[in-house]
Design a protein around this motif. Structure first.
Motif, PDB file in Angstrom:
ATOM      1  N   ILE A   1       0.829  -1.218   0.000  1.00  0.00           N
ATOM      2  CA  ILE A   1       0.000   0.000   0.000  1.00  0.00           C
ATOM      3  C   ILE A   1       0.861   1.264   0.000  1.00  0.00           C
ATOM      4  O   ILE A   1       0.653   2.155  -0.834  1.00  0.00           O
ATOM      5  CB  ILE A   1      -1.000  -0.026   1.179  1.00  0.00           C
ATOM      6  N   PRO A   2       1.848   1.406   0.905  1.00  0.00           N
ATOM      7  CA  PRO A   2       2.683   2.611   0.837  1.00  0.00           C
ATOM      8  C   PRO A   2       3.522   2.690  -0.439  1.00  0.00           C
ATOM      9  O   PRO A   2       3.796   3.791  -0.938  1.00  0.00           O
ATOM     10  CB  PRO A   2       3.566   2.512   2.089  1.00  0.00           C
ATOM     11  N   MET A   3       3.943   1.557  -0.991  1.00  0.00           N
ATOM     12  CA  MET A   3       4.702   1.578  -2.238  1.00  0.00           C
ATOM     13  C   MET A   3       3.850   2.111  -3.385  1.00  0.00           C
ATOM     14  O   MET A   3       4.331   2.879  -4.225  1.00  0.00           O
ATOM     15  CB  MET A   3       5.212   0.173  -2.562  1.00  0.00           C
ATOM     16  N   TYR A   4       2.587   1.701  -3.419  1.00  0.00           N
ATOM     17  CA  TYR A   4       1.688   2.222  -4.434  1.00  0.00           C
ATOM     18  C   TYR A   4       1.478   3.723  -4.247  1.00  0.00           C
ATOM     19  O   TYR A   4       1.505   4.500  -5.216  1.00  0.00           O
ATOM     20  CB  TYR A   4       0.341   1.488  -4.381  1.00  0.00           C
ATOM     21  N   LYS A   5       1.326   4.131  -3.003  1.00  0.00           N
ATOM     22  CA  LYS A   5       1.116   5.551  -2.708  1.00  0.00           C
ATOM     23  C   LYS A   5       2.318   6.391  -3.136  1.00  0.00           C
ATOM     24  O   LYS A   5       2.173   7.552  -3.546  1.00  0.00           O
ATOM     25  CB  LYS A   5       0.842   5.733  -1.209  1.00  0.00           C
ATOM     26  N   GLN A   6       3.505   5.789  -3.094  1.00  0.00           N
ATOM     27  CA  GLN A   6       4.739   6.479  -3.490  1.00  0.00           C
ATOM     28  C   GLN A   6       5.042   6.326  -4.985  1.00  0.00           C
ATOM     29  O   GLN A   6       6.129   6.672  -5.453  1.00  0.00           O
ATOM     30  CB  GLN A   6       5.906   5.925  -2.670  1.00  0.00           C
ATOM     31  N   ASN A   7       4.075   5.799  -5.744  1.00  0.00           N
ATOM     32  CA  ASN A   7       4.204   5.610  -7.194  1.00  0.00           C
ATOM     33  C   ASN A   7       5.323   4.641  -7.575  1.00  0.00           C
ATOM     34  O   ASN A   7       5.872   4.716  -8.690  1.00  0.00           O
ATOM     35  CB  ASN A   7       4.429   6.956  -7.894  1.00  0.00           C
ATOM     36  N   LYS A   8       5.645   3.712  -6.682  1.00  0.00           N
ATOM     37  CA  LYS A   8       6.626   2.673  -6.995  1.00  0.00           C
ATOM     38  C   LYS A   8       5.961   1.464  -7.644  1.00  0.00           C
ATOM     39  O   LYS A   8       6.653   0.574  -8.139  1.00  0.00           O
ATOM     40  CB  LYS A   8       7.358   2.258  -5.719  1.00  0.00           C
ATOM     41  N   LEU A   9       4.638   1.445  -7.618  1.00  0.00           N
ATOM     42  CA  LEU A   9       3.846   0.401  -8.254  1.00  0.00           C
ATOM     43  C   LEU A   9       2.682   1.059  -8.981  1.00  0.00           C
ATOM     44  O   LEU A   9       2.165   2.093  -8.523  1.00  0.00           O
ATOM     45  CB  LEU A   9       3.316  -0.601  -7.221  1.00  0.00           C
ATOM     46  N   ASP A  10       2.253   0.452 -10.088  1.00  0.00           N
ATOM     47  CA  ASP A  10       1.125   1.003 -10.832  1.00  0.00           C
ATOM     48  C   ASP A  10      -0.220   0.477 -10.324  1.00  0.00           C
ATOM     49  O   ASP A  10      -1.224   1.180 -10.378  1.00  0.00           O
ATOM     50  CB  ASP A  10       1.269   0.660 -12.316  1.00  0.00           C
ATOM     51  N   TYR A  11      -0.207  -0.777  -9.870  1.00  0.00           N
ATOM     52  CA  TYR A  11      -1.404  -1.405  -9.319  1.00  0.00           C
ATOM     53  C   TYR A  11      -0.988  -2.323  -8.183  1.00  0.00           C
ATOM     54  O   TYR A  11       0.163  -2.757  -8.101  1.00  0.00           O
ATOM     55  CB  TYR A  11      -2.140  -2.244 -10.377  1.00  0.00           C
ATOM     56  N   ILE A  12      -1.948  -2.628  -7.313  1.00  0.00           N
ATOM     57  CA  ILE A  12      -1.701  -3.621  -6.263  1.00  0.00           C
ATOM     58  C   ILE A  12      -2.896  -4.568  -6.189  1.00  0.00           C
ATOM     59  O   ILE A  12      -4.047  -4.149  -6.253  1.00  0.00           O
ATOM     60  CB  ILE A  12      -1.443  -2.971  -4.882  1.00  0.00           C
ATOM     61  N   LEU A  13      -2.586  -5.851  -6.090  1.00  0.00           N
ATOM     62  CA  LEU A  13      -3.615  -6.887  -5.984  1.00  0.00           C
ATOM     63  C   LEU A  13      -3.710  -7.329  -4.533  1.00  0.00           C
ATOM     64  O   LEU A  13      -2.750  -7.871  -3.977  1.00  0.00           O
ATOM     65  CB  LEU A  13      -3.271  -8.074  -6.876  1.00  0.00           C
ATOM     66  N   LEU A  14      -4.869  -7.095  -3.923  1.00  0.00           N
ATOM     67  CA  LEU A  14      -5.067  -7.355  -2.502  1.00  0.00           C
ATOM     68  C   LEU A  14      -6.377  -8.106  -2.295  1.00  0.00           C
ATOM     69  O   LEU A  14      -7.189  -8.239  -3.202  1.00  0.00           O
ATOM     70  CB  LEU A  14      -5.126  -6.030  -1.711  1.00  0.00           C
TER      71      LEU A  14
END
Length: 340
Positions: free
Chosen positions: A181-194
């Motif tokens: 979640i924080p990685m996505y918020k920091q734009n290090k990921l484009d999507y996250i599957l949860l």
């Protein structure tokens, strides 16, 4: 960012090596055996999160003669493999692997039918839109990862484990929801599957949207049905020696369908009250909407058999990253499924 390798060995160890019995799962007896003797307490284990919500009603009611323990998700395989759990809710693929590995368990029911969603900046994303993107994924080597990879394989889309984007392929990065979640918020990921309820936590924390409903993707790709995600299993000896008690408990679980959605606060508290000592539930809050997206309902093993076999067939055609071996060596035989 630390690059994560394939965790097959770690998963296998978690499923095979014994864990110390803890929390409320202690030995005990309860009165009421129709033969005049005492009955052993039935110890029921389940992972924190959506699987535990599936049994929240019977935990809330204090079901007589049954003892409930909620554990971190990564430990559930161990307590089933070493016999600590008389019954357990666990991922469907892990249950099949244990059964194939000669652990004497029987699948009683399927209780969650997909709670996986992709969070991103836009809605209605397709699988092909993931090419060239960085996708954070929970549960490497388990249902979330395997379900995604089966969908990508069916759509002829290549994936690779990578921290950075790869042209024409989906770059997969594995970690826990709390890290993704924080990685996505920091734009290090484009999507996250949860999985829910982490999906709602991610939306609240990042302002993201549900970009893809994995259940809908599965329905579109395979037979028009949601995939079986977590099931209730029991020791073979429990089924053999106390079938009436097993059937009565299954009726109580079946009759509790819809209870958690109507009583989300009580459901959360029931999970929290039965957490293993020293752990706290990840369910910060529950709402009717979150419970609804967990897709919890009771389906007997016999009724779920065809759907499970279809999922296992796809799974047996999937290979483990870096190993080339099938994720599931074979589809479980008919004895895996409980006949009430």
């Amino acid at each position: 960012m630390k690059k994560l390798g394939y965790l097959v060995c770690a998963v296998s160890l978690a499923l095979v090596f014994p864990l110390t019995a803890c929390g409320s799962g202690q030995s005990g007896k309860t009165q009421g055996d129709p033969t005049g003797g005492d009955k052993e307490t039935v110890h029921v284990y389940m992972p924190d999160g959506a699987p535990a919500i599936a049994l929240a009603s019977v935990m809330d009611s204090g079901y007589d003669g049954f003892d409930f323990t909620v554990v971190p998700s990564e430990t559930i395989g161990g307590v089933v493999a070493n016999g600590t759990a008389d019954m357990a809710i666990m991922p469907i693929d892990a249950a099949a692997k244990l059964y194939n590995g000669n652990v004497e368990i029987v699948m009683l029911s399927v209780n969650t039918h997909g709670n996986l969603y992709m969070v991103g900046g836009e809605q209605d994303v397709s699988l092909s839109d993931l090419k060239g993107k960085r996708l954070g994924v929970i549960g490497q080597g388990s249902v979330p990862d395997n379900t995604l990879r089966m969908l990508l394989k069916n759509a002829n889309i290549d994936s690779v484990i990578s921290e950075t984007a790869v042209n024409g392929k989906v770059a997969l990065y594995y970690n826990a929801a709390t890290a993704l979640i924080p990685m996505y918020k920091q734009n290090k990921l484009d999507y996250i599957l949860l999985g829910e309820p982490a999906v709602t936590n991610a939306i609240n924390a990042t302002g993201g949207k549900i970009s893809m409903d994995m259940q809908q993707q599965w329905e579109a790709a395979f037979d028009g049905q949601k995939f079986p995600q977590a099931c209730l299993v029991a020791k073979g000896s429990l089924v053999k020696n106390r079938k009436a008690d097993v059937d009565k408990f299954l009726t109580a679980v079946k009759d509790s369908d819809g209870w958690a959605e109507q009583n989300p606060d009580k459901a959360r508290q029931a999970v929290a009250d039965n957490m293993k000592e020293g752990n706290q539930t990840t369910l910060a809050a529950l709402t009717a909407q979150i419970v609804q997206r967990c897709n919890i309902s009771y389906v007997s093993a016999s009724d779920a058999k065809a759907r499970c076999n279809a999922y296992f067939t796809q799974l047996s055609g999937l290979t483990a990253y870096g190993l080339g071996t099938p994720v599931l060596d074979k589809v479980p035989d008919d004895k895996f499924y409980y006949q009430s």
